[in-house]
Design an enzyme around this catalytic site. Structure first.
Site, PDB file in Angstrom:
ATOM      1  N   GLU A   1       1.882  -0.019  -4.840  1.00 23.77           N
ATOM      2  CA  GLU A   1       0.874   0.954  -5.254  1.00 23.77           C
ATOM      3  C   GLU A   1       1.563   2.299  -5.480  1.00 23.77           C
ATOM      4  O   GLU A   1       1.851   3.030  -4.542  1.00 23.77           O
ATOM      5  CB  GLU A   1      -0.216   1.111  -4.183  1.00 23.77           C
ATOM      6  CG  GLU A   1      -1.315   2.068  -4.637  1.00 23.77           C
ATOM      7  CD  GLU A   1      -2.132   2.676  -3.493  1.00 23.77           C
ATOM      8  OE1 GLU A   1      -3.246   3.136  -3.773  1.00 23.77           O
ATOM      9  OE2 GLU A   1      -1.655   2.692  -2.349  1.00 23.77           O
TER      10      GLU A   1
ATOM     11  N   ASP B   1       0.839  -1.199   0.000  1.00 22.50           N
ATOM     12  CA  ASP B   1       0.000   0.000   0.000  1.00 22.50           C
ATOM     13  C   ASP B   1       0.879   1.257   0.000  1.00 22.50           C
ATOM     14  O   ASP B   1       1.970   1.264   0.555  1.00 22.50           O
ATOM     15  CB  ASP B   1      -0.856  -0.033   1.275  1.00 22.50           C
ATOM     16  CG  ASP B   1      -1.889   1.073   1.314  1.00 22.50           C
ATOM     17  OD1 ASP B   1      -2.658   1.177   0.344  1.00 22.50           O
ATOM     18  OD2 ASP B   1      -1.916   1.823   2.299  1.00 22.50           O
TER      19      ASP B   1
END
Ligand code: CA
Length: 627
Positions: free
Chosen positions: A370, A341
């Site tokens: 990400e 993330d």
């Protein structure tokens, strides 16, 4: 924190975690003998590549005691922080040591007052061998709270603050790991190969816990999803069906209710400010030659929101904590990949070290970062071995292709200009030279954070089919959001909770069941069948997984490209016009030479004359060329 306050705070946590008679027993044991309340990682293994292990111990005034190990040769040093309630034990575990339970011995004035068992387990066979994931895979992204409720008994748990409320779009709806296990057959038949599941770790916060990104315990699955053993069961059952599992990990922040927030190991464990300071969410500043220090500081150190404190990965103890945590989950659960993330928000040097240490231990493991950036060069920066101005390499092989995502959401809605309309896709790919490896990009129409593709494409089935045909035949690793096959809708500007709707049929009391043909509408079946057909065709098409991509400059709002290798050539045509087109193929002879006929995969029809190809309005053709 004094001892009384410490015991009270731990007791509160235990009261949350256990019920009935156990409470009394635990209260007594805490307030009397036990010094060590918590050890993380909770265990380790023998025979790991890296012999170093750092155990974080938490207990009232633990730094005042003498600590040793039953196997004394393993202990290299004991590290203290400014908070006496923490100790960090640095161990070196020789590779040839046999699995064993060692004890952490706590002494006071030379007298042994506690022996805390710590297990060095035997590794599971072949744990270093992972399949990883690549262009041969198609990822299915699912949000566990919103996919399927396989166990209604865990919807609300006494010890966890937020209770189930399916009427609240931002509340917990009850989906869980058992629900995913129950539908592995569905996913396998759909034709996806890899499951990316949004975070499953404990989020014991007051609200907004369903998405999983405010983690309050990095070593335990949230009880509303199941438990650690249930997660291992999911991974094993997925593997039995040749489905891979990607774990979503968060290193940038934790939940405000994380157990250490009441009593931080050190002041610099998280980034703290006199007044609340939020991230500016502009990851551009990290590569911007004109960026101000203030902007960089806010991006790096500002909090994600008031409920998500920003962790300080520059603190070596924090860095080691998270590197070990990721390795622990890979070793414990046998997952195939990690989705990291908010990659650019965490300290980039720590991230590079984190990724390297994981790959030293598991060479075939895949990490997807990400990298949510708007433009291509600043996206490419975050992929490993990019030719970066500062020599930085993230060691993260796969990154999210947001520029492609934005192009896909616009291209099918636009009129043709020099750079808009279907030419937008062409221009995105024409810039692939900036990537170290364009094949290692995640190609997605949407994800859990953005407007759903069917909404972006103004509810057009034609456009959605074109987008899917493109996604599944261009370069990169495709990722499909759960519910795309049910034409789910949702707009980012409305509310995230509304965008992440429940999968119809995932709940025992749902009136319709989208997991079955009978439970889907005609339109849903049309897109489900289309997707299933393409996914299963793609599965065995090596030319799409590894073949070269050659494309031609779009003409008349029609885009033609080929995937080809020594054995096979596939021609893809996207007609972005509102009317039927006839394609003269003379221009493509460098690829088409020697081919006389073809089979169109979507309609399953033979094409006997490749000189002129007729293509209906707003549609895609995927043609396997034949000699
Ligand atoms: Ca449930």
């Amino acid at each position: 924190m004094n001892r009384l306050k410490f015991v009270k705070s731990m007791r509160q946590k235990i009261v949350f975690k256990s019920i009935s008679v156990l409470i009394l027993f635990l209260e007594i044991s805490i307030s009397n003998a036990q010094v060590i309340s918590k050890a993380e990682p909770p265990n380790w293994w023998t025979g790991m590549e890296n012999p170093q292990l750092q155990i974080m111990l938490y207990g009232y005034n633990i730094a005042a005691y003498e600590l040793s190990l039953s196997n004394d040769k393993l202990l290299q040093s004991v590290q203290k922080t400014e908070n006496p309630n923490y100790l960090f034990l640095n161990l070196e575990i020789p590779k040839n040591i046999s699995p064993q339970t060692i004890s952490i011995q706590v002494k006071e004035n030379g007298e042994l007052i506690e022996s805390f068992p710590y297990e060095l387990k035997e590794r599971t066979k072949n744990r270093t061998q992972h399949l990883g994931f690549d262009q041969s895979d198609v990822i299915y992204l699912l949000m566990p709270d919103r996919f399927a409720n396989g166990d209604i008994s865990n919807d609300t748990m006494d010890e966890l603050l937020e209770k189930a409320d399916r009427t609240n779009p931002d509340g917990r709806h009850g989906g869980d790991i058992q629900g995913i296990i129950n539908h592995l057959d569905y996913l396998d038949k759909l034709g996806v190969t890899t499951l990316w599941i949004n975070p499953l770790l404990e989020n014991n916060q007051q609200k907004y816990t369903y998405h999983g990104y405010a983690i309050t315990d990095f070593y335990n699955i949230d009880a509303r999803f199941g438990n650690n053993a249930k997660y291992v069961e999911l991974v094993n059952k997925a593997h039995q069906k040749d489905l891979k599992v990607v774990m979503d990990m968060v290193l940038n922040h934790c939940g405000i209710n994380h157990w250490w927030m009441d009593d931080l190991p050190s002041e610099d464990w998280i980034h703290q400010f006199d007044e609340y300071t939020q991230s500016n969410f502009r990851s551009t500043v990290l590569t911007d030659p004109y960026a101000s220090s203030e902007d960089i500081m806010r991006q790096q150190k500002g909090w994600f929101n008031r409920n998500m404190p920003d962790l300080n990965q520059q603190n070596p103890l924090v860095a080691t904590y998270f590197i070990q945590n990721s390795i622990w989950w890979i070793e414990y659960a046998g997952i195939d990949g990690i989705r990291l993330d908010t990659q650019p928000y965490a300290d980039k040097d720590m991230i590079a070290r984190w990724a390297q240490e994981i790959r030293n231990q598991y060479p075939d493991f895949t990490i997807l970062g990400e990298s949510w950036l708007q433009k291509i060069p600043i996206t490419a920066y975050w992929q490993e071995n990019s030719k970066n101005f500062d020599g930085y390499s993230s060691n993260i092989p796969v990154i999210t292709d947001f520029p492609m995502h934005y192009a896909i959401t616009q291209t099918f809605n636009e009129e043709q200009t020099w750079t808009d309309g279907i030419a937008k896709l062409y221009y995105i790919l024409a810039q692939d030279f900036v990537y170290n490896n364009p094949a290692n990009t995640l190609v997605f129409l949407d994800n859990h954070d953005v407007t759903r593709i069917f909404s972006s494409l103004n509810q057009s089935m034609e456009k959605l089919k074109m987008a899917l045909a493109f996604q599944l035949t261009t370069r990169g690793i495709p990722s499909i959001l759960y519910g795309t096959e049910l034409l789910m809708e949702g707009y980012e500007h409305e509310a995230h909770g509304k965008m992440r709707k429940d999968f119809t049929g995932g709940w025992p009391d749902d009136e319709k069941n989208g997991f079955t043909a009978k439970g889907r509408t005609d339109a849903q079946n049309e897109i489900y069948n289309y997707l299933q057909h393409l996914l299963n065709w793609r599965k065995s098409k090596e030319v799409i997984h590894t073949g070269k991509l050659t494309h031609f400059v779009p003409e008349n709002n029609v885009y033609v490209y080929f995937r080809h290798d020594a054995d096979e050539t596939v021609m893809i045509i996207l007609n972005n016009n509102e009317n039927y087109q006839t394609i003269q193929t003379e221009r493509f002879k460098e690829i088409m030479q020697g081919y006389r006929t073809g089979k169109e995969i979507i309609s399953q029809t033979e094409i006997n004359n490749l000189n002129k190809i007729h293509i209906p309005k707003k549609s895609a053709m995927i043609i396997e060329l034949k000699q």
